[in-house]
Every structure is written in C-alpha cells, then in structure tokens.
Scaffold this active site. Structure first.
Site, PDB file in Angstrom:
ATOM      1  N   HIS A 198      -9.211  -3.738  -1.389  1.00 41.89           N
ATOM      2  CA  HIS A 198      -8.206  -2.886  -0.742  1.00 41.89           C
ATOM      3  C   HIS A 198      -8.664  -1.426  -0.698  1.00 41.89           C
ATOM      4  O   HIS A 198      -8.595  -0.768   0.352  1.00 41.89           O
ATOM      5  CB  HIS A 198      -6.869  -3.013  -1.488  1.00 41.89           C
ATOM      6  CG  HIS A 198      -5.762  -2.206  -0.910  1.00 41.89           C
ATOM      7  ND1 HIS A 198      -4.697  -2.767  -0.233  1.00 41.89           N
ATOM      8  CD2 HIS A 198      -5.546  -0.858  -0.873  1.00 41.89           C
ATOM      9  CE1 HIS A 198      -3.882  -1.801   0.188  1.00 41.89           C
ATOM     10  NE2 HIS A 198      -4.371  -0.633  -0.195  1.00 41.89           N
ATOM     11  N   GLU A 199      -9.136  -0.908  -1.834  1.00 45.82           N
ATOM     12  CA  GLU A 199      -9.494   0.519  -1.881  1.00 45.82           C
ATOM     13  C   GLU A 199     -10.756   0.809  -1.068  1.00 45.82           C
ATOM     14  O   GLU A 199     -10.862   1.846  -0.418  1.00 45.82           O
ATOM     15  CB  GLU A 199      -9.666   1.001  -3.328  1.00 45.82           C
ATOM     16  CG  GLU A 199      -8.455   0.816  -4.237  1.00 45.82           C
ATOM     17  CD  GLU A 199      -7.125   1.308  -3.686  1.00 45.82           C
ATOM     18  OE1 GLU A 199      -7.103   2.155  -2.760  1.00 45.82           O
ATOM     19  OE2 GLU A 199      -6.083   0.812  -4.164  1.00 45.82           O
ATOM     20  N   CYS A 254       0.851  -1.189   0.000  1.00 46.58           N
ATOM     21  CA  CYS A 254       0.000   0.000   0.000  1.00 46.58           C
ATOM     22  C   CYS A 254       0.888   1.240   0.000  1.00 46.58           C
ATOM     23  O   CYS A 254       1.876   1.294   0.740  1.00 46.58           O
ATOM     24  CB  CYS A 254      -0.898  -0.003   1.234  1.00 46.58           C
ATOM     25  SG  CYS A 254      -1.920   1.462   1.378  1.00 46.58           S
TER      26      CYS A 254
HETATM   27 NI    NI Z   1      -3.633   1.296  -0.092  1.00 46.62          NI
END
Ligand code: NI
Length: 162
Positions: free
Chosen positions: A132-133, A90
């Site tokens: 994830h987002e 990330c």
């Molecule tokens: Ni991220």
C-alpha cells in the site's frame, strides 16, 4: 516534531510519482520524525507515505500494533508471491474502505534512516502495508485495485488505515 496535515483526494500530490531521496540529510530525518508522529496521532493508522503529507519523496513509515516502526527510504518490492483478498482503507480516501487483492507475501528492500540497506520479507498485515505505502510513491491508491465499485464500502466502524 510536528503532526502534519494528511492530504486527501482529489489532492494532486496523491497522483504523482515521488522522487528518489538522494541524500539522507537533516531535512529527511525531520520528515521521518514528523511522519511517524502524524501516523501515530490517530489509533488505527498503520502506515504513511511522504506524498500523503505533500512531500513527493520516496519515504514510507509503517507502525504496526506492538511492533517497532519501520522506516524505508527509496523502497521497492523485489518479490511478490501468492494472492489473497483483503479489506483496506487509506487516510487519503476518508470515509471508505474496499476489498481488493494483495500478494500473500512480499520482499521489499530500501534504506533505513542511517542509510543502511535493508530487506524485509513480510506476510499478512506488514506485506499489505508495504504494498500500500509503496503504491503511494507511484501515485497509486488502493481504489485503483478495485475490481468494481461494488467493492467499495462506507466506513461504519474502525478500520485499519494505511
Ligand atoms: Ni494510504
């Protein structure tokens, strides 16, 4: 358009729940364009959520290699199925990547920049990027999904960053 600074831990913006977008106005369009430019500014970045640039609104962009960018406003995962191990990095957790579990496939819905409702059925990298987002919009980072700290590694070569 502008390349925006990306927030990294321990920035508190990364740990807050982002608000729903009420109207897709010119400030939202500008945010989307800036987020796309920021995401593409470094190779290997495949997604970005608005809280990562310090805006606590529910907007994500995803840009997979060789694919058109996906922009989702007020996105939600409406279905998840299966489970698999993935490696994940990330932009907001610089220098590390981890091994976590993600769904095998997901269905997400949200609005596009014109306000039209869209649904996306995804697997592989796109499913991972959506999870994830959308996690970012809820103040969740991939490190929260680590079974233990032994599954967190220092980046030595290029890793896909979400
Ligand atoms: Ni991220």
């Amino acid at each position: 358009m502008a390349i925006l600074p990306v927030r990294a831990l321990p920035d508190p913006a990364l740990r807050q729940k982002a608000k729903r977008v009420r109207a897709i106005d010119s400030s939202i369009q500008r945010l989307i364009e800036d987020m796309r430019e920021t995401m593409h500014a470094v190779p290997g970045r495949v997604g970005l959520a608005a809280p990562q640039v310090g805006t606590l609104l529910r907007v994500i962009v995803i840009g997979l290699p060789e694919e058109e960018d996906i922009v989702l406003i007020n996105p939600e995962i409406v279905r998840r199925s299966g489970e698999r191990s993935v490696t994940e990095g990330c932009l907001s957790v610089p220098g590390y990547y981890g091994e976590i579990k993600r769904a095998e496939s997901v269905t997400a819905k949200g609005r596009d920049p014109k306000g039209k409702e869209i649904r996306i059925k995804a697997n592989e990298l796109l499913a991972q990027a959506l999870e994830h987002e959308i996690d970012h919009l809820n103040g969740v980072l991939y490190i929260d999904h680590l079974e233990n700290q032994d599954k967190l590694y220092k980046i030595e070569d290029e890793t896909t960053q979400f």
